[in-house]
Design an enzyme around this catalytic site. Structure first.
Site, mmCIF file in Angstrom:
data_model
loop_
_atom_site.group_PDB
_atom_site.id
_atom_site.type_symbol
_atom_site.label_atom_id
_atom_site.label_comp_id
_atom_site.label_asym_id
_atom_site.label_seq_id
_atom_site.Cartn_x
_atom_site.Cartn_y
_atom_site.Cartn_z
ATOM 1 N N HIS A 346 0.827 -1.220 0.000
ATOM 2 C CA HIS A 346 0.000 0.000 0.000
ATOM 3 C C HIS A 346 0.855 1.262 0.000
ATOM 4 O O HIS A 346 2.052 1.236 0.295
ATOM 5 C CB HIS A 346 -0.945 0.018 1.205
ATOM 6 C CG HIS A 346 -0.251 0.063 2.541
ATOM 7 N ND1 HIS A 346 0.314 1.205 3.050
ATOM 8 C CD2 HIS A 346 -0.054 -0.908 3.475
ATOM 9 C CE1 HIS A 346 0.828 0.959 4.233
ATOM 10 N NE2 HIS A 346 0.634 -0.333 4.520
ATOM 11 N N CYS A 363 3.029 -4.985 6.642
ATOM 12 C CA CYS A 363 2.695 -4.654 5.262
ATOM 13 C C CYS A 363 3.934 -4.196 4.493
ATOM 14 O O CYS A 363 4.979 -3.902 5.073
ATOM 15 C CB CYS A 363 1.647 -3.544 5.223
ATOM 16 S SG CYS A 363 0.011 -4.060 5.798
#
Length: 417
Positions: A346, A363
């Site tokens: 992301h 992440c």
């Protein structure tokens, strides 16, 4: 003397009358017999001696039918209801050999089947439909060549329970080379082999995807190697009449086509904090990233982009085993999910560790602007990516991702798939 002669004449006349009446009666009986003979045989005639009836007796003997020794048995019995669609139908013969078996539904659609090599039985080679009436016409011959025939009907059961089937494929969609077809069922499946036989995933180039069960309600399909770009793939469901569990039947019979797009495989190296994006051949790109920190290391292994969201909210309360400071970011840009446990690639507008260190909660973060910018590294990667693209993470301090955590089946060796 004259009186005696008169008396004898009267007696003679009386005898003659009796003989005439007897002869007439005999002729009448003969006529009736002649009539009967003509109707039954078309040949022969009545006796001229007045006895008659000889021709009728011979005809009755000639008309006696010869019955085949072959004895047909159709299972289920004629008129049966609630017959199981699988293994509920069989035709057998004793003292003979089957010559013809035809099974059709009310629309005349035939059921495929085959006679055993010994000629003594027949079974369907395809699944019968539920809630359908079938007619069975069977013939057999005995050693003398005499034919036996049988015609029966039966009706298959109407399921009291059905199972819902859902997958992650959109009709005529386009996906990356790592796309895994994931099928989920609304109830637990017990007859796994029957379900596996009822779903096929194959490419027009001959590539076949093999199924792998995760538990009793999820079945994933992938080929041995990544799909080739441009391949036309079809998911074929033939589950409508399959008993997936005792008394529970499938609900779907359809084809779902999709296409494999261009090649893109990205490799994240957590030790160098870089992501190498390959488009095939020498066409590569290197993007600075930040991966999971030492307390929350990223998963290692081959993952697949499962969804894309322009903006999403990320809250530590929705992720298990997060260590350190809690977080709640309501507007994370350019988010692409890799695992069901919460791993994403992301955009990140609040940090500056890209290419330098690992600072995330697991992440893969890529530089972006607040609100998301298409010209940023994250925006460009997002726009070049599609569901089904491969993202492989290496050299992380974390464990290897489980095959059912997202579309991570590529992590499982083919021999174990």
């Amino acid at each position: 003397m004259k009186a005696v002669q008169k008396a004898e004449a009267k007696i003679a006349m009386a005898g003659s009358g009796r003989r005439a009446r007897q002869s007439a009666a005999a002729l009448l009986v003969g006529g009736v017999l002649l009539l009967g003979t003509a109707c039954s045989s078309g040949g022969g005639g009545g006796s001229t001696d007045g006895k008659g009836g000889g021709g009728g007796s011979s005809s009755a003997s000639e008309a006696a039918p010869k019955v085949s020794a072959a004895q047909l048995t159709v299972t289920p019995a004629d008129g049966a209801n609630d017959v199981a669609p699988k293994d509920g139908l069989q035709v057998a013969v004793a003292s003979g050999k089957l010559t013809t078996v035809a099974v059709t539904d009310k629309n005349g659609k035939a059921v495929a089947g085959e006679v055993a090599t010994d000629g003594l039985s027949w079974k369907p080679t395809e699944q019968l439909a539920v809630g359908t009436t079938y007619t069975v016409n069977a013939q057999a011959v005995d050693a003398a060549g005499l034919v036996a025939a049988s015609t029966t009907t039966f009706t298959t059961l109407t399921p009291a329970q059905k199972i819902a089937t859902n997958d992650n494929i959109a009709d005529n969609g386009t996906y990356g080379v790592g796309m895994i077809v994931s099928v989920n069922f609304s109830k637990a499946v017990k007859n796994k082999d029957a379900v596996l036989a009822g779903i096929t995933v194959s490419g027009a180039d001959g590539t076949v995807a093999k199924g792998h069960w995760f538990g009793s309600s999820r079945l994933d399909f992938r080929p041995e190697n990544y799909w080739k770009p441009g391949t036309k793939v079809t998911v074929k469901y033939r589950l409508k009449n399959v008993e997936v569990s005792p008394g529970v039947y499938g609900d779907v019979e359809k084809d779902e086509p999709f296409t494999i797009g261009r090649y893109q495989v990205s490799t994240v190296d957590a030790s160098t904090h870089m992501m190498k994006v390959s488009h095939g051949g020498n066409d590569t790109q290197n993007i600075p990233i930040t991966a999971g920190d030492d307390q929350n290391p990223s998963w290692n292994g081959t993952m697949v982009i499962a969804t894309k969201e322009k903006v999403t909210r990320m809250n530590s309360a929705t992720v298990s085993n997060i260590k350190g400071k809690e977080y709640d970011v309501p507007d994370v840009p350019h988010a692409m999910r890799l695992t069901t446990s919460g791993t994403y690639v992301h955009g990140n507008y609040w940090g500056d560790a890209f290419g330098k260190s690992n600072a995330s909660h697991g992440c893969i973060g890529v530089s972006d602007a607040k609100g998301g910018s298409d010209s940023s590294a994250a925006g460009k990667f997002f726009n070049s990516s599609m569901v089904g693209d491969v993202v492989k993470i290496v050299n992380s301090k974390g464990q290897t991702v489980a095959g059912d955590n997202g579309l991570s089946g590529w992590t499982i060796p083919w021999k174990q798939w």
